[in-house]
Design a protein around this motif. Structure first.
Motif, PDB file in Angstrom:
ATOM      1  N   GLY A  44       0.808  -1.219   0.000  1.00 43.50           N
ATOM      2  CA  GLY A  44       0.000   0.000   0.000  1.00 43.50           C
ATOM      3  C   GLY A  44       0.834   1.258   0.000  1.00 43.50           C
ATOM      4  N   MET A  45       1.952   1.232   0.717  1.00 45.40           N
ATOM      5  CA  MET A  45       2.824   2.413   0.751  1.00 45.40           C
ATOM      6  C   MET A  45       3.497   2.650  -0.586  1.00 45.40           C
ATOM      7  N   ILE A  46       3.836   1.561  -1.269  1.00 46.52           N
ATOM      8  CA  ILE A  46       4.402   1.729  -2.611  1.00 46.52           C
ATOM      9  C   ILE A  46       3.393   2.411  -3.526  1.00 46.52           C
ATOM     10  N   GLY A  47       2.119   1.978  -3.406  1.00 46.52           N
ATOM     11  CA  GLY A  47       1.079   2.614  -4.209  1.00 46.52           C
ATOM     12  C   GLY A  47       0.851   4.065  -3.820  1.00 46.52           C
ATOM     13  N   ALA A  48       0.962   4.360  -2.499  1.00 44.49           N
ATOM     14  CA  ALA A  48       0.733   5.730  -2.038  1.00 44.49           C
ATOM     15  C   ALA A  48       1.816   6.673  -2.533  1.00 44.49           C
ATOM     16  N   PHE A  49       3.062   6.230  -2.435  1.00 48.76           N
ATOM     17  CA  PHE A  49       4.170   7.105  -2.836  1.00 48.76           C
ATOM     18  C   PHE A  49       4.330   7.191  -4.338  1.00 48.76           C
ATOM     19  N   SER A  50       3.610   6.309  -5.069  1.00 46.37           N
ATOM     20  CA  SER A  50       3.679   6.428  -6.527  1.00 46.37           C
ATOM     21  C   SER A  50       2.942   7.667  -7.018  1.00 46.37           C
ATOM     22  N   VAL A  51       2.236   8.365  -6.084  1.00 49.26           N
ATOM     23  CA  VAL A  51       1.586   9.633  -6.439  1.00 49.26           C
ATOM     24  C   VAL A  51       2.598  10.613  -6.994  1.00 49.26           C
ATOM     25  N   PHE A  52       3.851  10.533  -6.513  1.00 50.71           N
ATOM     26  CA  PHE A  52       4.890  11.447  -6.988  1.00 50.71           C
ATOM     27  C   PHE A  52       5.079  11.334  -8.488  1.00 50.71           C
ATOM     28  N   HIS A  53       4.806  10.137  -9.006  1.00 49.14           N
ATOM     29  CA  HIS A  53       5.000   9.954 -10.447  1.00 49.14           C
ATOM     30  C   HIS A  53       3.816  10.460 -11.251  1.00 49.14           C
ATOM     31  N   VAL A  54       2.709  10.737 -10.546  1.00 46.05           N
ATOM     32  CA  VAL A  54       1.511  11.208 -11.246  1.00 46.05           C
ATOM     33  C   VAL A  54       1.383  12.718 -11.154  1.00 46.05           C
ATOM     34  N   GLN A  55       1.409  13.206  -9.947  1.00 46.34           N
ATOM     35  CA  GLN A  55       1.249  14.647  -9.754  1.00 46.34           C
ATOM     36  C   GLN A  55       1.857  15.015  -8.414  1.00 46.34           C
ATOM     37  N   SER A  56       2.842  15.857  -8.413  1.00 46.16           N
ATOM     38  CA  SER A  56       3.524  16.240  -7.183  1.00 46.16           C
ATOM     39  C   SER A  56       2.650  17.163  -6.351  1.00 46.16           C
ATOM     40  N   GLY A  57       2.907  17.150  -5.051  1.00 47.20           N
ATOM     41  CA  GLY A  57       2.245  18.068  -4.150  1.00 47.20           C
ATOM     42  C   GLY A  57       0.941  17.573  -3.577  1.00 47.20           C
ATOM     43  N   GLN A  58       0.575  16.313  -3.832  1.00 45.99           N
ATOM     44  CA  GLN A  58      -0.663  15.781  -3.284  1.00 45.99           C
ATOM     45  C   GLN A  58      -0.361  15.075  -1.963  1.00 45.99           C
ATOM     46  N   ALA A  59      -0.095  15.851  -0.936  1.00 51.61           N
ATOM     47  CA  ALA A  59       0.293  15.279   0.358  1.00 51.61           C
ATOM     48  C   ALA A  59      -0.850  14.503   0.996  1.00 51.61           C
ATOM     49  N   THR A  60      -2.081  15.002   0.841  1.00 57.48           N
ATOM     50  CA  THR A  60      -3.210  14.306   1.468  1.00 57.48           C
ATOM     51  C   THR A  60      -3.408  12.928   0.860  1.00 57.48           C
ATOM     52  N   ALA A  61      -3.170  12.814  -0.425  1.00 54.38           N
ATOM     53  CA  ALA A  61      -3.304  11.510  -1.079  1.00 54.38           C
ATOM     54  C   ALA A  61      -2.263  10.537  -0.555  1.00 54.38           C
ATOM     55  N   ILE A  62      -1.062  11.046  -0.317  1.00 55.76           N
ATOM     56  CA  ILE A  62       0.012  10.182   0.175  1.00 55.76           C
ATOM     57  C   ILE A  62      -0.287   9.708   1.581  1.00 55.76           C
ATOM     58  N   THR A  63      -0.613  10.657   2.469  1.00 56.67           N
ATOM     59  CA  THR A  63      -0.868  10.283   3.864  1.00 56.67           C
ATOM     60  C   THR A  63      -2.104   9.395   3.979  1.00 56.67           C
ATOM     61  N   GLY A  64      -3.104   9.666   3.158  1.00 56.81           N
ATOM     62  CA  GLY A  64      -4.289   8.808   3.173  1.00 56.81           C
ATOM     63  C   GLY A  64      -3.969   7.405   2.726  1.00 56.81           C
ATOM     64  N   GLY A  65      -3.116   7.272   1.722  1.00 51.29           N
ATOM     65  CA  GLY A  65      -2.716   5.948   1.244  1.00 51.29           C
ATOM     66  C   GLY A  65      -1.933   5.189   2.282  1.00 51.29           C
ATOM     67  N   VAL A  66      -1.039   5.889   2.999  1.00 51.43           N
ATOM     68  CA  VAL A  66      -0.269   5.246   4.060  1.00 51.43           C
ATOM     69  C   VAL A  66      -1.196   4.773   5.179  1.00 51.43           C
ATOM     70  N   GLY A  67      -2.171   5.615   5.543  1.00 43.81           N
ATOM     71  CA  GLY A  67      -3.118   5.240   6.591  1.00 43.81           C
ATOM     72  C   GLY A  67      -3.907   3.997   6.226  1.00 43.81           C
ATOM     73  N   GLU A  68      -4.347   3.920   4.969  1.00 44.24           N
ATOM     74  CA  GLU A  68      -5.076   2.743   4.523  1.00 44.24           C
ATOM     75  C   GLU A  68      -4.173   1.518   4.508  1.00 44.24           C
ATOM     76  N   ALA A  69      -2.907   1.709   4.154  1.00 45.30           N
ATOM     77  CA  ALA A  69      -1.973   0.586   4.096  1.00 45.30           C
ATOM     78  C   ALA A  69      -1.739  -0.013   5.470  1.00 45.30           C
ATOM     79  N   LEU A  70      -1.740   0.824   6.506  1.00 41.83           N
ATOM     80  CA  LEU A  70      -1.500   0.339   7.866  1.00 41.83           C
ATOM     81  C   LEU A  70      -2.641  -0.538   8.387  1.00 41.83           C
ATOM     82  N   ILE A  71      -3.797  -0.509   7.720  1.00 39.14           N
ATOM     83  CA  ILE A  71      -4.906  -1.380   8.105  1.00 39.14           C
ATOM     84  C   ILE A  71      -4.478  -2.839   8.030  1.00 39.14           C
ATOM     85  N   ALA A  72      -3.709  -3.187   7.022  1.00 36.79           N
ATOM     86  CA  ALA A  72      -3.272  -4.568   6.850  1.00 36.79           C
ATOM     87  C   ALA A  72      -2.401  -5.017   8.015  1.00 36.79           C
ATOM     88  N   THR A  73      -1.478  -4.166   8.457  1.00 36.68           N
ATOM     89  CA  THR A  73      -0.614  -4.515   9.588  1.00 36.68           C
ATOM     90  C   THR A  73      -1.435  -4.694  10.857  1.00 36.68           C
TER      91      THR A  73
END
Length: 217
Positions: free
Chosen positions: A138-167
């Motif tokens: 999930g974190m790999i998918g979240a940080f891939s936002v950099f390759h799409v559009q820079s500056g979307q911090a909320t998308a990154i943090t939201g993706g990390v939060g969702e990824a931590l659900i699995a742990t």
């Protein structure tokens, strides 16, 4: 219906490993229920060993024979069979025959008591690893936002939060599996202690008990 949809959304947020964790959680429940029913049928309880020891100490051999013949759990059943093996022994003394029988058959009984416990120990190790895998994916998918559009911090943090659900889910499954495993290991150890105590008493008093058993027929 709303709760079901919410559960599906929660699974999807955790990624593909959530489905594996769901299967593992169902497996833990199934093993726990199956082992609980099996131990309930096979465990004579500490009271049986205590009462049998009291009968041996008082010399109440008839009461002891009635105790083991009236029960169907694994311990009294093995003791009855050991008495039969001792009675029919030809090349060995009754004590040696009973001891050999109880040694072999108790090993078989304990192996059946251990069924599925190894699976639980594997789940204890596997569930957190699967959760970690889901988080990393999930974190790999979240940080891939950099390759799409820079500056979307909320998308990154939201993706990390969702990824931590699995742990978190993996840890919960592992904790439950560990608790179930520990409970049945403790019950198994109590049964082993009862077996050792009752088998020792049976070997010590085997000759007298055989005579009482034959006289009672």
């Amino acid at each position: 219906m709303t709760n079901f949809i919410a559960d599906l959304v929660f699974l999807q947020k955790g990624g593909f490993v959530m489905y594996f964790l769901l299967l593992l959680s169902l497996l833990v429940v199934a093993i726990g229920v199956e082992r609980l029913l099996y131990y309930h049928r096979q465990d004579a309880g500490r009271a049986f060993a205590r009462d049998f020891a009291a009968c041996m100490a008082d010399g109440s051999y008839d009461s002891a024979l009635n105790m083991i013949s009236a029960r169907q759990e694994v311990l009294p059943r093995l003791m009855c069979a050991a008495l039969l093996a001792a009675r029919s022994a030809i090349e060995m003394t009754p004590r040696a025959a009973a001891s050999a029988y109880m040694k072999v058959q108790s090993g078989v009984a304990l192996a059946r008591l251990r069924d599925h416990l190894y699976t639980l120990s594997v789940i204890v190790t596997m569930a957190p690893l699967l959760g970690l895998l889901g988080t990393i994916s999930g974190m790999i998918g979240a940080f891939s936002v950099f390759h799409v559009q820079s500056g979307q911090a909320t998308a990154i943090t939201g993706g990390v939060g969702e990824a931590l659900i699995a742990t978190a889910t993996g840890l919960c499954v592992a904790i439950v599996a560990l608790a179930v495993h520990a409970y049945f290991v403790q019950r198994q150890e109590k049964i082993v202690t009862d077996m050792e105590e009752c088998f020792s008493l049976l070997e010590t008093h085997i000759d007298v008990m055989l005579r009482r058993s034959e006289a009672g027929e």
